[in-house]
Design a protein around this motif. Structure first.
Motif, short mmCIF file in Angstrom:
data_model
loop_
_atom_site.label_atom_id
_atom_site.label_comp_id
_atom_site.label_asym_id
_atom_site.label_seq_id
_atom_site.Cartn_x
_atom_site.Cartn_y
_atom_site.Cartn_z
N TRP A 83 11.85 9.52 -0.11
CA TRP A 83 10.57 9.81 0.54
C TRP A 83 10.08 8.59 1.32
O TRP A 83 9.67 8.70 2.47
CB TRP A 83 9.53 10.24 -0.51
N ARG A 84 10.15 7.42 0.68
CA ARG A 84 9.73 6.19 1.36
C ARG A 84 10.57 5.93 2.61
O ARG A 84 10.04 5.54 3.65
CB ARG A 84 9.84 4.99 0.42
N ALA A 85 11.88 6.15 2.52
CA ALA A 85 12.77 5.92 3.67
C ALA A 85 12.46 6.91 4.78
O ALA A 85 12.48 6.55 5.97
CB ALA A 85 14.23 6.02 3.24
N ARG A 86 12.17 8.16 4.43
CA ARG A 86 11.82 9.18 5.44
C ARG A 86 10.53 8.80 6.17
O ARG A 86 10.46 8.87 7.40
CB ARG A 86 11.65 10.55 4.79
N VAL A 87 9.52 8.39 5.42
CA VAL A 87 8.24 8.02 6.02
C VAL A 87 8.41 6.78 6.90
O VAL A 87 7.88 6.71 8.01
CB VAL A 87 7.16 7.79 4.94
N THR A 88 9.18 5.81 6.43
CA THR A 88 9.42 4.58 7.20
C THR A 88 10.13 4.90 8.52
O THR A 88 9.77 4.38 9.57
CB THR A 88 10.24 3.58 6.35
N LEU A 89 11.14 5.77 8.47
CA LEU A 89 11.86 6.16 9.68
C LEU A 89 10.93 6.90 10.65
O LEU A 89 10.91 6.59 11.85
CB LEU A 89 13.06 7.05 9.33
N ALA A 90 10.14 7.82 10.14
CA ALA A 90 9.21 8.58 10.99
C ALA A 90 8.19 7.63 11.63
O ALA A 90 7.84 7.79 12.81
CB ALA A 90 8.50 9.67 10.19
N ALA A 91 7.71 6.65 10.88
CA ALA A 91 6.73 5.69 11.41
C ALA A 91 7.36 4.86 12.53
O ALA A 91 6.75 4.63 13.57
CB ALA A 91 6.23 4.78 10.29
N LYS A 92 8.60 4.44 12.32
CA LYS A 92 9.31 3.62 13.32
C LYS A 92 9.52 4.41 14.61
O LYS A 92 9.27 3.90 15.70
CB LYS A 92 10.64 3.17 12.72
N ILE A 93 9.98 5.64 14.48
CA ILE A 93 10.27 6.45 15.66
C ILE A 93 9.00 6.85 16.41
O ILE A 93 8.95 6.81 17.63
CB ILE A 93 11.07 7.71 15.27
N SER A 94 7.97 7.22 15.65
CA SER A 94 6.74 7.72 16.28
C SER A 94 5.86 6.60 16.81
O SER A 94 5.02 6.83 17.69
CB SER A 94 5.94 8.56 15.28
N GLY A 95 6.01 5.39 16.25
CA GLY A 95 5.16 4.28 16.66
C GLY A 95 3.73 4.39 16.14
O GLY A 95 2.85 3.66 16.58
N LYS A 96 3.50 5.27 15.18
CA LYS A 96 2.15 5.45 14.61
C LYS A 96 1.85 4.29 13.66
O LYS A 96 2.48 4.17 12.60
CB LYS A 96 2.06 6.78 13.85
N ALA A 97 0.90 3.47 14.04
CA ALA A 97 0.56 2.30 13.23
C ALA A 97 -0.06 2.69 11.89
O ALA A 97 0.05 1.96 10.91
CB ALA A 97 -0.40 1.40 14.00
N ASP A 98 -0.70 3.86 11.84
CA ASP A 98 -1.37 4.27 10.61
C ASP A 98 -0.48 5.12 9.69
O ASP A 98 -0.95 5.67 8.71
CB ASP A 98 -2.67 5.02 10.92
N LEU A 99 0.82 5.18 10.00
CA LEU A 99 1.76 5.92 9.16
C LEU A 99 2.66 4.91 8.46
O LEU A 99 3.40 4.17 9.11
CB LEU A 99 2.60 6.88 10.00
N ALA A 100 2.58 4.87 7.14
CA ALA A 100 3.43 3.95 6.37
C ALA A 100 3.56 4.47 4.95
O ALA A 100 2.63 5.08 4.41
CB ALA A 100 2.82 2.55 6.35
N ALA A 101 4.71 4.24 4.37
CA ALA A 101 4.91 4.59 2.96
C ALA A 101 4.14 3.56 2.13
O ALA A 101 4.17 2.38 2.45
CB ALA A 101 6.39 4.56 2.61
N PRO A 102 3.46 4.01 1.09
CA PRO A 102 2.71 3.04 0.28
C PRO A 102 3.64 2.07 -0.43
O PRO A 102 4.73 2.45 -0.86
CB PRO A 102 1.96 3.92 -0.73
N ASP A 103 3.19 0.82 -0.51
CA ASP A 103 3.95 -0.17 -1.28
C ASP A 103 3.69 0.10 -2.76
O ASP A 103 3.00 1.06 -3.11
CB ASP A 103 3.54 -1.59 -0.87
N ASP A 104 4.22 -0.76 -3.63
CA ASP A 104 4.07 -0.52 -5.07
C ASP A 104 2.60 -0.51 -5.50
O ASP A 104 2.21 0.25 -6.38
CB ASP A 104 4.85 -1.58 -5.87
N GLU A 105 1.81 -1.35 -4.87
CA GLU A 105 0.37 -1.39 -5.19
C GLU A 105 -0.30 -0.08 -4.80
O GLU A 105 -1.10 0.48 -5.54
CB GLU A 105 -0.27 -2.57 -4.44
N GLY A 106 0.04 0.42 -3.62
CA GLY A 106 -0.51 1.70 -3.16
C GLY A 106 -0.05 2.84 -4.04
O GLY A 106 -0.82 3.78 -4.33
#
Length: 167
Positions: free
Chosen positions: A12-35
């Motif tokens: 899930w984290r890898a999917r979200v990271t890839l989608a964020a990279k491709i889309s360039g959406k700054a507000d899209l990121a997989a939560p870190d361990d704290e999140g």
């Protein structure tokens, strides 16, 4: 007992990271361990048992947390690829390597190029499987494979698996 499967979470984290990279959406990121800890803590509020917490499904909570970006992640980094003959194959995502798919070689006959995700920007690495479900070739260059490697491989496979079609 596990609250979440670590492989599911990594995917899930890898999917979200890839989608964020491709889309360039700054507000899209997989939560870190704290999140992630915050999402779990929020899920714990009002829960009276671990079973209740497990039924809440961390993966569903994380998906819901994507909000408006949920459909974008599904479009750019889908969990499965539709293949021929109504077959669906899971796509494996990782932060360390390109996404990949494994399926029978016959499922890729006639494809002019490797399937891709990310609106065509990220070719999938294809693990071509023999009828015994073992990989016989790993490539992201399907046209090159059909020309360079398939003719010799076809002879071996025809002998070993005579009941299968090897065009």
């Amino acid at each position: 007992e596990k609250f979440v499967d670590k492989d599911d979470l990594a995917q899930w984290r890898a999917r979200v990271t890839l989608a964020a990279k491709i889309s360039g959406k700054a507000d899209l990121a997989a939560p870190d361990d704290e999140g992630l800890a915050r999402v779990i803590a929020n899920a714990c509020e009002g829960a009276i048992s671990f079973a209740e917490l497990r039924n809440a499904s961390l993966m569903s909570l994380l998906d819901a947390g994507l909000g408006e970006h949920r459909a974008l992640v599904q479009r750019l980094a889908p969990t499965h690829l539709q293949l021929t003959h109504r077959r669906r194959a899971p796509i494996t995502y990782s932060l360390e390597q390109p996404p990949w798919i494994a399926s029978r070689m016959q499922d890729f006959f006639g494809l002019p190029r490797a399937p891709s995700v990310g609106d065509g920007k990220v070719p999938l690495v294809v693990h071509l499987l023999a009828p015994n479900q073992r990989p016989v070739q790993v490539t992201s260059d399907l046209p090159g494979f059909w020309v360079k490697h398939y003719p010799a491989l076809r002879k071996q496979l025809m002998r070993r698996y005579p009941k299968h079609q090897w065009p």
